[in-house]
Design an enzyme around this catalytic site. Structure first.
Site, PDB file in Angstrom:
ATOM      1  N   LYS A 158     -16.989  10.191  36.632  1.00 39.26           N
ATOM      2  CA  LYS A 158     -15.694   9.516  36.231  1.00 39.26           C
ATOM      3  C   LYS A 158     -15.664   8.051  36.535  1.00 39.26           C
ATOM      4  O   LYS A 158     -14.918   7.253  35.855  1.00 39.26           O
ATOM      5  CB  LYS A 158     -14.215  10.088  37.183  1.00 39.26           C
ATOM      6  CG  LYS A 158     -13.953  11.552  36.658  1.00 39.26           C
ATOM      7  CD  LYS A 158     -13.160  11.472  35.123  1.00 39.26           C
ATOM      8  CE  LYS A 158     -12.330  12.581  34.839  1.00 39.26           C
ATOM      9  NZ  LYS A 158     -12.940  13.865  35.163  1.00 39.26           N
ATOM     10  N   SER A 164      -6.025  14.394  38.239  1.00 36.00           N
ATOM     11  CA  SER A 164      -5.885  15.621  39.181  1.00 36.00           C
ATOM     12  C   SER A 164      -6.907  15.399  40.338  1.00 36.00           C
ATOM     13  O   SER A 164      -7.090  15.920  41.353  1.00 36.00           O
ATOM     14  CB  SER A 164      -6.537  16.819  38.594  1.00 36.00           C
ATOM     15  OG  SER A 164      -7.861  16.646  38.214  1.00 36.00           O
ATOM     16  N   ASN A 211     -10.232  13.343  40.522  1.00 37.58           N
ATOM     17  CA  ASN A 211     -11.456  12.557  40.500  1.00 37.58           C
ATOM     18  C   ASN A 211     -11.327  11.147  39.568  1.00 37.58           C
ATOM     19  O   ASN A 211     -11.852  10.221  40.078  1.00 37.58           O
ATOM     20  CB  ASN A 211     -12.529  13.304  39.789  1.00 37.58           C
ATOM     21  CG  ASN A 211     -13.131  14.526  40.678  1.00 37.58           C
ATOM     22  OD1 ASN A 211     -12.961  14.228  41.956  1.00 37.58           O
ATOM     23  ND2 ASN A 211     -13.640  15.356  40.050  1.00 37.58           N
ATOM     24  N   GLN A 269      -9.466   8.831  41.809  1.00 34.69           N
ATOM     25  CA  GLN A 269     -10.552   8.430  42.836  1.00 34.69           C
ATOM     26  C   GLN A 269     -11.432   7.373  42.475  1.00 34.69           C
ATOM     27  O   GLN A 269     -11.340   6.174  42.909  1.00 34.69           O
ATOM     28  CB  GLN A 269     -11.507   9.630  43.361  1.00 34.69           C
ATOM     29  CG  GLN A 269     -11.849   9.458  44.859  1.00 34.69           C
ATOM     30  CD  GLN A 269     -12.352  11.102  45.197  1.00 34.69           C
ATOM     31  OE1 GLN A 269     -11.660  12.177  44.771  1.00 34.69           O
ATOM     32  NE2 GLN A 269     -13.678  11.083  45.617  1.00 34.69           N
ATOM     33  N   ASP A 276     -33.956  20.352  24.423  1.00 32.30           N
ATOM     34  CA  ASP A 276     -33.569  21.316  23.433  1.00 32.30           C
ATOM     35  C   ASP A 276     -31.942  21.039  23.221  1.00 32.30           C
ATOM     36  O   ASP A 276     -31.352  21.275  22.207  1.00 32.30           O
ATOM     37  CB  ASP A 276     -34.028  22.777  23.404  1.00 32.30           C
ATOM     38  CG  ASP A 276     -35.483  22.678  23.323  1.00 32.30           C
ATOM     39  OD1 ASP A 276     -36.039  22.205  22.218  1.00 32.30           O
ATOM     40  OD2 ASP A 276     -36.269  23.227  24.130  1.00 32.30           O
TER      41      ASP A 276
HETATM   42  C1  PLP Z   1     -12.686  15.008  34.578  1.00 31.95           C
HETATM   43  C2  PLP Z   1     -13.743  16.246  34.604  1.00 31.95           C
HETATM   44  C3  PLP Z   1     -14.346  16.993  33.852  1.00 31.95           C
HETATM   45  C4  PLP Z   1     -13.898  16.899  32.551  1.00 31.95           C
HETATM   46  O1  PLP Z   1     -14.145  15.903  31.896  1.00 31.95           O
HETATM   47  P1  PLP Z   1     -13.114  15.036  30.619  1.00 31.95           P
HETATM   48  O2  PLP Z   1     -13.661  14.026  30.284  1.00 31.95           O
HETATM   49  O3  PLP Z   1     -11.575  15.263  30.889  1.00 31.95           O
HETATM   50  O4  PLP Z   1     -13.506  16.257  29.480  1.00 31.95           O
HETATM   51  C5  PLP Z   1     -15.317  17.834  34.157  1.00 31.95           C
HETATM   52  N1  PLP Z   1     -15.819  17.928  35.564  1.00 31.95           N
HETATM   53  C6  PLP Z   1     -15.190  17.194  36.670  1.00 31.95           C
HETATM   54  C7  PLP Z   1     -15.796  17.405  37.941  1.00 31.95           C
HETATM   55  C8  PLP Z   1     -14.405  16.204  36.382  1.00 31.95           C
HETATM   56  O5  PLP Z   1     -13.720  15.252  37.250  1.00 31.95           O
END
Ligand code: PLP
Length: 313
Positions: A51, A75, A77, A80, A169
């Site tokens: 993120k 939520s 990440n 953060q 692939d």
């Molecule tokens: C946010 C998140 C995702 C999903 O990413 P999107 O861009 O919302 O599809 C997947 N794994 C982790 C660990 C995340 O924090």
């Protein structure tokens, strides 16, 4: 819309902040599945998930326009990541988190001097609240996925995959709101359209799968999947058309297989990842291609210690 050039520009912008994460391999997992598997380790990324790529791309851009306060709904990440980059740039951040956010994610936001605000359990509730606070207080809202800077920033992981693994692939990517996969798929398809990009969703959070089938964005409501980064109810307005265009297939995985993949990665590779990060691995194991060179993007590693026993199989 985003394209390969925007993703390359983003890499220039965020190059000093994000890590070029390693690729790992496991002979055991490769042998077990009859493929050559490569793991893109975004759980080793700064702040413990990919993120930071999108968040730093967007926040640096906003800071250049003299913004001194950013706000995010997350939520964990994304929140953060926004708190981290805001702190680095010396600007303030407010992060709206769900009432049931995991402790380690809240602690990390606090450690980066982010102000926590609690609201509801669904991403819609949080985004609503964050937008409201941003209107009241003139803070700039940093969306979790539905924004060209965010999507292009996440796409920089795709550029790295292309440089780190040859003759790929298939690439497996988890889908929440679709920011990660839309960026990664753009980077990959606009470089080499022959590489297949496979999205993976928990079967009980299959909003993108259903939306693709119906040909329009469908709201599936809140999900309780253990993959807490993937509980989004509906694909993004901007991410969905890219997913329609570039994603070759979607695999749905059940909760048990997410736990199995978590345990597999922990015991075979000695890597501690979060359930959302295990979803791409579960997808590759389920779809079971043969004799392919496969990349599974492990998206994050932020997990509370006391959640680990419940995930071990
Ligand atoms: C946010 C998140 C995702 C999903 O990413 P999107 O861009 O919302 O599809 C997947 N794994 C982790 C660990 C995340 O924090």
């Amino acid at each position: 819309m985003i394209d390969l050039n925007l993703i390359r520009e983003s890499r220039e912008r965020i190059g000093d902040i994000v890590k070029r994460t390693p690729i790992m391999t496991s002979e055991t997992i490769s042998n077990d599945t009859g493929n050559e598997l490569f793991f893109k380790c975004e759980h080793l990324q700064k702040t413990g998930a990919f993120k930071i790529r999108g968040a730093s791309n967007k926040v640096i851009h906003e800071a250049q326009k003299n913004t001194d306060h950013v706000i995010a709904a997350s939520s964990g990440n994304h929140g953060q990541a926004v708190a981290y980059i805001a702190n680095q740039l010396g600007i303030s951040s407010t992060i709206v988190v769900p009432e049931d956010a995991v402790a380690c994610k809240k602690d990390a936001i606090r450690a980066y001097n982010g102000n926590l605000e609690f609201c509801g359990t669904t991403s819609e509730e949080r985004i609503e609240r964050a937008k409201q606070i941003s209107q009241d207080g003139k803070a700039v809202f940093i969306p979790p996925y539905d924004d060209p800077f965010i999507m292009a920033g996440q796409g920089t992981a795709g550029l790295e995959i292309l440089e780190q693994v040859n003759d790929i692939d298939e690439v497996y990517v988890p889908i929440g709101g679709g920011g990660l996969i839309s960026g990664v798929a753009t980077a990959i398809k606009e470089t080499n359209p022959r590489i297949r990009v496979i999205g993976v969703e928990p079967a009980i959070a299959n909003d993108t799968y259903v939306s693709l089938k119906e040909g329009k964005r469908i709201n599936k409501g809140a999900s309780t999947t253990i993959a807490d980064g993937l509980r989004t109810s509906i694909p993004g307005e901007l991410t969905f058309p890219i997913i329609q265009r570039y994603v070759d297939d979607i695999v749905l995985v059940d909760e048990e297989s997410i736990k199995q993949s978590f345990s597999y990665v922990l015991t075979r590779m000695k890597q501690l990842i979060e359930p959302s990060g295990a979803v791409s691995v579960a997808g590759a194991l389920k779809r079971k291609p043969e004799g392919k060179r496969i990349v599974a993007l492990i998206s994050g590693g932020n997990i509370d210690g006391d959640a680990i026993p419940k995930l071990l199989i």
